[in-house]
Design an enzyme around this catalytic site. Structure first.
Site, PDB file in Angstrom:
ATOM      1  N   GLU A  84      64.329 172.838  62.390  1.00  0.00           N
ATOM      2  CA  GLU A  84      65.453 172.090  62.951  1.00  0.00           C
ATOM      3  C   GLU A  84      66.762 172.650  62.425  1.00  0.00           C
ATOM      4  OE1 GLU A  84      63.685 167.694  63.730  1.00  0.00           O
ATOM      5  OE2 GLU A  84      64.323 168.160  61.707  1.00  0.00           O
ATOM      6  N   CYS A 119      74.268 173.130  60.221  1.00  0.00           N
ATOM      7  CA  CYS A 119      73.395 172.900  59.062  1.00  0.00           C
ATOM      8  C   CYS A 119      72.080 173.630  59.344  1.00  0.00           C
ATOM      9  CB  CYS A 119      73.182 171.398  58.896  1.00  0.00           C
ATOM     10  SG  CYS A 119      72.045 170.979  57.568  1.00  0.00           S
ATOM     11  N   CYS A 124      61.406 165.834  47.045  1.00  0.00           N
ATOM     12  CA  CYS A 124      62.388 164.800  46.651  1.00  0.00           C
ATOM     13  C   CYS A 124      61.973 163.485  47.326  1.00  0.00           C
ATOM     14  CB  CYS A 124      63.795 165.221  47.062  1.00  0.00           C
ATOM     15  SG  CYS A 124      64.281 166.782  46.301  1.00  0.00           S
ATOM     16  N   CYS A 176      63.562 162.172  50.715  1.00  0.00           N
ATOM     17  CA  CYS A 176      63.822 163.154  51.762  1.00  0.00           C
ATOM     18  C   CYS A 176      62.656 163.286  52.734  1.00  0.00           C
ATOM     19  CB  CYS A 176      64.107 164.500  51.094  1.00  0.00           C
ATOM     20  SG  CYS A 176      64.178 165.900  52.225  1.00  0.00           S
ATOM     21  N   CYS A 195      71.619 163.944  56.837  1.00  0.00           N
ATOM     22  CA  CYS A 195      71.171 164.616  55.619  1.00  0.00           C
ATOM     23  C   CYS A 195      69.884 163.998  55.075  1.00  0.00           C
ATOM     24  CB  CYS A 195      72.278 164.490  54.584  1.00  0.00           C
ATOM     25  SG  CYS A 195      71.923 165.357  53.098  1.00  0.00           S
TER      26      CYS A 195
HETATM   27  S1  SF4 Z   1      64.745 169.734  51.569  1.00  0.00           S
HETATM   28 FE1  SF4 Z   1      64.385 167.678  50.776  1.00  0.00          FE
HETATM   29  S2  SF4 Z   1      62.634 167.908  49.372  1.00  0.00           S
HETATM   30 FE2  SF4 Z   1      63.501 169.937  49.700  1.00  0.00          FE
HETATM   31  S3  SF4 Z   1      64.962 170.220  48.029  1.00  0.00           S
HETATM   32 FE3  SF4 Z   1      66.119 169.453  49.804  1.00  0.00          FE
HETATM   33  S4  SF4 Z   1      66.172 167.231  49.475  1.00  0.00           S
HETATM   34 FE4  SF4 Z   1      64.524 168.043  48.153  1.00  0.00          FE
END
Ligand code: SF4
Length: 329
Positions: free
Chosen positions: A35, A50, A61, A64, A315
């Site tokens: 994406e 982006c 994370c 996320c 984000c």
């Molecule tokens: S894409 Fe998501 S899981 Fe990977 S480093 Fe960035 S915030 Fe963390």
């Protein structure tokens, strides 16, 4: 490098009411999808792109959507640049004078897409886990004979798996950003569970890398995804302000640094399990209070407007739910 155009095809285009436009691109060689998101800025008459650096991400994370996918693979330099190629093409092809009102997929936005003059590596993937391809792609983006973006308008953002990655990514003549999320070690490990170094070690790594850069590239951004009751308290803000002080003061200060803190109110990723299912968006009063504390401590701090959340283009919300879907023409 393979032909940029031929490596990917457009699978899907979705447009949020605020004009944020998400491109789902299929990699021709293996059918995986990435994406990339175009964010138009009405006041500047320009757009930010982006880009993704990997399919999925191994950093996991906890807030996320990409982190929940795990890592599938890293993108090549061509595959990173193909996102810019496609985004530029979409910006050219979608009607700019009349907005999107002639497009069947416009959600009735009537918004315009402006030319891209800014690119951030903040899509799917951790740039430091694919450093060679990311550095090469960033160099081509700022090459005057290629995409010709201004070096200060390309940003590589990393969570910094180790202190050395800042120097590695610094080989690209573009801006470095650090996804800090919390300056407190315990909370940082909760949000970024792969964190193996203390925040002080990571900060020192960034300071060293910045000192090795030319003055015009000593601007850096610290990114904080704010979550209700997790990392958005006044104490968290005070701690971050103190954590930033060595950048400006003391024997190891970085001369000529321009440091900005970007606060990103977290977007709900509708997780049904895991830590993200318990996370909530921060209350705006807390975000404003957090910003005020940083500003009172002399730190430039912005609250980043959430863009594109209606289309999962905000984000930390990028994920390709299916690895392969039928392509559209
Ligand atoms: S894409 Fe998501 S899981 Fe990977 S480093 Fe960035 S915030 Fe963390």
């Amino acid at each position: 490098m393979d032909s940029i155009e031929e490596g990917m095809k457009l699978s899907k285009l979705s447009i949020s009411p605020d004009g944020t436009t998400k491109l789902l691109l299929e990699i021709v060689s293996d059918g995986l999808e990435v994406e990339t998101v175009i964010i138009p800025w009405e006041e500047r008459k320009r757009s930010t792109l982006c880009v993704s650096s990997q399919v999925g991400c191994r950093q996991g994370c906890t807030f996320c959507a990409t982190g929940r996918m795990g890592i599938v693979r890293s993108l090549t330099t061509s595959e990173i640049l193909a996102q810019m190629y496609w985004a530029n093409k979409i910006c050219r092809l979608l009607p700019q004078q009349q907005g999107y009102s002639t497009s069947s997929s416009d959600n009735g936005t009537g918004k315009m897409l402006y030319p891209i003059d800014n690119c951030v590596f903040m899509g799917m993937g951790e740039p430091a886990d694919n450093a060679d391809s990311v550095v090469e792609a960033a160099k081509i983006m700022v090459d005057v004979n290629m995409f010709s973006l201004a070096p200060r308008r390309v940003t590589i953002s990393t969570i910094a798996p180790n202190p050395e990655v800042f120097s590695t990514l610094s080989k690209a003549p573009v801006v470095l950003a650090w996804s800090v999320h919390s300056s407190r070690d315990k909370i940082r490990r909760q949000l970024v569970p792969t964190t193996k170094h203390t925040m002080v070690e990571l900060r020192n790594g960034l300071m060293e890398a910045l000192k090795g850069r030319s003055k015009r590239l000593r601007n850096t951004m610290l990114e904080i995804a704010l979550l209700d009751g997790i990392n958005d308290s006044p104490e968290d803000a005070e701690h971050l302000a103190e954590f930033c002080r060595p950048f400006f003061e003391g024997p190891d200060a970085v001369k000529g640094i321009k440091l900005t803190v970007n606060l990103i109110p977290w977007n709900d990723i509708s997780a049904s399990s895991g830590p993200a299912s318990t996370y909530r968006q921060p209350k705006m009063e807390r975000v404003v209070e957090y910003q005020k504390i940083l500003v009172e401590n002399g730190i430039l701090c912005f609250v980043r407007t959430t863009r594109g959340d209606e289309e999962n283009a905000a984000c930390g919300m990028l994920s390709t739910a299916k690895r392969k879907i039928k392509a559209v023409n």
